[in-house]
Design a protein around this motif. Structure first.
Motif, short mmCIF file in Angstrom:
data_model
loop_
_atom_site.label_atom_id
_atom_site.label_comp_id
_atom_site.label_asym_id
_atom_site.label_seq_id
_atom_site.Cartn_x
_atom_site.Cartn_y
_atom_site.Cartn_z
N GLY A 44 31.77 16.05 -22.65
CA GLY A 44 31.12 14.97 -21.89
C GLY A 44 29.90 15.49 -21.14
O GLY A 44 29.93 16.58 -20.57
N ASN B 24 25.87 14.00 -19.15
CA ASN B 24 24.86 12.96 -18.93
C ASN B 24 23.60 13.37 -19.67
O ASN B 24 23.32 14.55 -19.81
CB ASN B 24 24.53 12.84 -17.44
CG ASN B 24 25.73 12.34 -16.68
OD1 ASN B 24 26.43 11.43 -17.14
ND2 ASN B 24 26.00 12.94 -15.54
N GLY B 25 22.85 12.38 -20.12
CA GLY B 25 21.62 12.71 -20.83
C GLY B 25 21.04 11.47 -21.45
O GLY B 25 21.41 10.34 -21.11
N PHE B 26 20.17 11.69 -22.44
CA PHE B 26 19.52 10.57 -23.11
C PHE B 26 20.17 10.36 -24.47
O PHE B 26 20.19 11.28 -25.31
CB PHE B 26 18.02 10.88 -23.29
CG PHE B 26 17.33 9.85 -24.14
CD1 PHE B 26 16.83 8.69 -23.58
CD2 PHE B 26 17.21 10.05 -25.52
CE1 PHE B 26 16.21 7.72 -24.38
CE2 PHE B 26 16.59 9.09 -26.32
CZ PHE B 26 16.09 7.94 -25.75
N LYS C 295 22.74 7.32 -34.13
CA LYS C 295 22.56 7.68 -32.71
C LYS C 295 21.45 8.71 -32.61
O LYS C 295 21.25 9.51 -33.54
CB LYS C 295 23.86 8.28 -32.16
CG LYS C 295 24.93 7.24 -31.98
CD LYS C 295 26.28 7.75 -32.38
CE LYS C 295 27.23 6.59 -32.56
NZ LYS C 295 28.40 6.98 -33.32
N THR D 90 18.93 16.77 -23.96
CA THR D 90 20.36 16.43 -24.06
C THR D 90 21.05 17.36 -25.05
O THR D 90 22.17 17.84 -24.81
CB THR D 90 20.51 14.96 -24.49
OG1 THR D 90 19.74 14.16 -23.59
CG2 THR D 90 21.95 14.52 -24.46
N ASP E 189 29.75 13.58 -25.89
CA ASP E 189 29.90 12.23 -25.34
C ASP E 189 28.83 12.07 -24.26
O ASP E 189 28.99 12.53 -23.13
CB ASP E 189 31.31 12.07 -24.77
CG ASP E 189 31.55 10.66 -24.25
OD1 ASP E 189 30.56 9.96 -23.94
OD2 ASP E 189 32.72 10.26 -24.13
N VAL E 190 27.71 11.43 -24.65
CA VAL E 190 26.58 11.30 -23.72
C VAL E 190 26.61 9.89 -23.14
O VAL E 190 26.30 8.92 -23.84
CB VAL E 190 25.24 11.54 -24.48
CG1 VAL E 190 24.10 11.58 -23.46
CG2 VAL E 190 25.30 12.80 -25.31
N ASN E 191 27.01 9.76 -21.91
CA ASN E 191 27.14 8.46 -21.25
C ASN E 191 27.85 7.45 -22.16
O ASN E 191 27.35 6.35 -22.38
CB ASN E 191 25.78 7.85 -20.86
CG ASN E 191 24.82 8.87 -20.30
OD1 ASN E 191 25.23 9.84 -19.71
ND2 ASN E 191 23.53 8.64 -20.52
N ASN E 192 28.97 7.87 -22.75
CA ASN E 192 29.80 7.02 -23.61
C ASN E 192 29.23 6.76 -25.00
O ASN E 192 29.80 5.98 -25.75
CB ASN E 192 30.14 5.68 -22.96
CG ASN E 192 31.03 5.88 -21.77
OD1 ASN E 192 31.87 6.79 -21.80
ND2 ASN E 192 30.83 5.10 -20.73
#
Ligand SMILES: O=P(O)(O)OC[C@H]1O[C@@H](O)[C@@H](O)[C@@H](O)[C@@H]1O
Length: 574
Positions: A12, A14-16, A207, A213, A271-274
């Motif tokens: 997991g 955070n990112g783009f 994706k 990221t 898993d980047v912001n879901n």
């Protein structure tokens, strides 16, 4: 039974990340205005047509597909013939570079037209970055397991050749010995130039993540425990244990193989912001080799992840083929491998009558045995394996050490956790029990190759003394015991088994560690210095600890709190 085994482990962060063609094309459209060059480089296995159609929507002034700049298919055949060889299974590791696939005249003409273009240019296909240095570089990646699924469905083409109609084994051989080596070498050279990574594993649900990221994911994975995405496959001898234990597709006839840590072939999930982005886990090996492997391991193996964990399930199935793996020199001379397929079998589960065939019986006459194997290969004799090979009854937690050259195979009704070196194709089958492969045809037998590598000194005495349960207690404390269980001194992997009901501190000692929870329901892996997020591991899950982690603590957790658990840990002997 409720399975606790996690089949989609993700890292997991955070990112783009964006999902869907509309979002992706709209974002890239903003970067494709005016005089600019966009390159979309790619791995094999992607759906060329789908991607091309999407990128055509950007309506660039010039669109180049690198396949139009390649030498012809017959020239590719000639270029790669030496590495493809005549053997049905085995090729020789290729040292070809992607630039050799280009027709130089066509390449120069394309480069000239890019140089002269006054508007936007898109270059798409394998080696797009070799045509022109792009203002925006996108890499359309593909994990090898997904490529293999697409090969089986005749949906994948090889590098410079459409071989989608060939039998799967030929397509796989070209991928393994040539295409993936060529493309990995190219990818290693351009990692730092890639602006966006594109995941098209799920059709119609692409994706995209950006460079920051991607590296945030690599940095996090290289500094914490993680798992790769396991995959499972039926086999002619496959069993029924994994189906229940891992909640796999019940409609499949069986599952033989479970690949839980073969980073060349498994996927890694971010898993980047879901938004779950899938990529080949080898990207981590290539971009973070010294942190992941450890400097001394990298010095010896380069950017190869040398340890493999997989399952072989024969519960209510059959015996594996009676087999032998090549010695190092044979593997080097014949297949161009740097190291060979050394193995071991850690027994995860065993039914009452389970056994392992390993080592020759003392006093066998090698000439008579080889003569009988020759005749058996011709179909003129039913080979009596029990006459020549030790058949050793087995139970949970036995560990059989199988250096290259050892005759062996797991018998039916066992679940083996293979703790082995990474190569896994180089099996010389000596006898396949008069059984057909899943395609209804006899599987290739290799008695002639086997003859050249069999270790005839490996008799019953040697086997019992050196290959079966060579267990030694090396340390203990309150509530834990550490044992060395292998491997054999001619193999480079060290294995340690910890039996514990209280916390155990582990040190990576400059080598990547690979572990599996072989007994107990649940453990937690924690950092003594809060350097990484704790990770929960369930029964039979394999997990990787990068060398850079240095210290980590494992203790029983959840349902196993206060109870005894057992892990097996592998590292490279330094
Ligand atoms: O499919 P067969 O040949 O029976 O073997 C099954 C497997 O046995 C193991 O010991 C390994 O050597 C694997 O590489 C091999 O694929």
């Amino acid at each position: 039974m409720l399975s606790t085994y996690k089949k989609k482990p993700a890292i997991g962060l955070n990112g783009f990340a964006i999902e869907g063609w509309n979002a992706i094309i709209s974002l890239l459209g903003k970067r494709s205005i005016g005089r600019c060059v966009m390159a979309i480089d790619c791995y094999t296995g992607i759906d060329h047509e789908e991607l091309q159609n999407q990128f055509l929507k950007l309506e660039s002034d010039l669109f180049i597909h690198t396949k139009d700049l390649f030498i012809s298919e017959s020239e590719v055949e000639v270029l790669t013939a030496r590495f493809m060889t005549d053997d049905v299974l085995f090729g020789y590791n290729s040292n070809i570079s992607l630039s050799e696939y280009f027709d130089l005249d066509k390449l120069k003409a394309a480069q000239k037209s890019v140089g002269e273009a006054s508007g936007s240019v898109i270059i798409f296909g394998h080696g797009a970055q070799l045509v022109a240095v792009a203002d925006t570089l996108i890499y359309a990646d593909m994990p090898r397991w997904e490529i293999q699924q697409r090969m089986r469905r005749q949906e994948a083409t090889a590098l410079g050749i459409d071989n989608s109609r060939e039998p799967f084994s030929f397509q796989y051989k070209r991928g393994l010995f040539n295409d993936w080596r060529v493309l990995d070498k190219h990818k290693r050279a351009i990692y730092h130039n890639v602006d966006y990574w594109l995941d098209t594993v799920a059709h119609d649900s692409p994706k995209l993540i950006d460079r920051q990221t991607f590296y945030a994911g690599m940095d996090k994975a290289a500094a914490s425990p993680f798992r790769v995405v396991p995959f499972f496959d039926p086999a002619p001898w496959g069993g029924q244990w994994m189906k229940d234990e891992f909640a796999l597709d019940a409609s499949k006839v069986n599952y033989g193989w479970g690949f839980d840590c073969v980073p060349e072939e498994n996927s890694l999930l971010l898993d980047v912001n879901n938004i779950v982005f899938e990529m080949p886990s080898v990207n981590l090996v290539y971009t973070k080799s010294s942190e992941l492997l450890g400097k001394p391991v990298e010095a010896r193996f380069g950017m190869d992840f040398p340890i493999r964990f997989d399952f072989l399930d024969t519960v209510n199935g059959g015996n594996l083929s009676l087999q032998v793996h090549p010695t190092t020199q044979y593997a080097r001379d014949n297949f161009g491998l740097h190291y060979t397929q050394d193995e071991s079998y850690y027994i995860m589960e065993a039914k009452e009558n389970a056994h392992v065939y390993i080592g020759l019986k003392t006093g066998v006459d090698r000439h008579v045995m080889m003569d009988e194997l020759d005749k058996a290969e011709q179909g003129d004799l039913v080979f009596d394996a029990d006459k020549y090979v030790n058949k050793i009854p087995t139970k949970k937690h036995d560990h059989f050490l199988i250096p290259a050259g050892t005759i062996h195979c797991s018998g039916m009704n066992a679940v083996v956790l293979e703790i082995s070196s990474t190569p896994n194709l180089f099996t010389f089958k000596l006898w396949d029990w008069q059984r057909l492969g899943l395609d209804g045809k006899p599987r290739p037998i290799n008695v002639q190759r086997g003859k050249q590598v069999l270790n005839w000194d490996c008799d019953t005495t040697y086997t019992n003394a050196q290959l079966v349960n060579n267990v030694e207690v090396v340390a203990q404390g309150h509530g834990w015991v550490e044992e060395k269980t292998g491997l054999h001194n001619s193999e480079f992997i060290e294995t340690r088994r910890h039996t514990f009901s209280s916390p155990v501190i582990h040190y990576t000692q400059e080598s990547v560690n690979v572990l599996n929870l072989v007994d107990g329901e649940e453990i937690i892996v924690e950092s003594p210095t809060d350097a990484f997020e704790p990770m929960i591991i369930h029964y039979a899950e394999t997990f990787i600890i990068p060398a850079a982690v240095e210290a980590y603590c494992i203790r029983p957790h959840g349902l196993s709190e206060g109870k005894e658990c057992i892990t097996i840990k592998a590292s490279v002997r330094i």
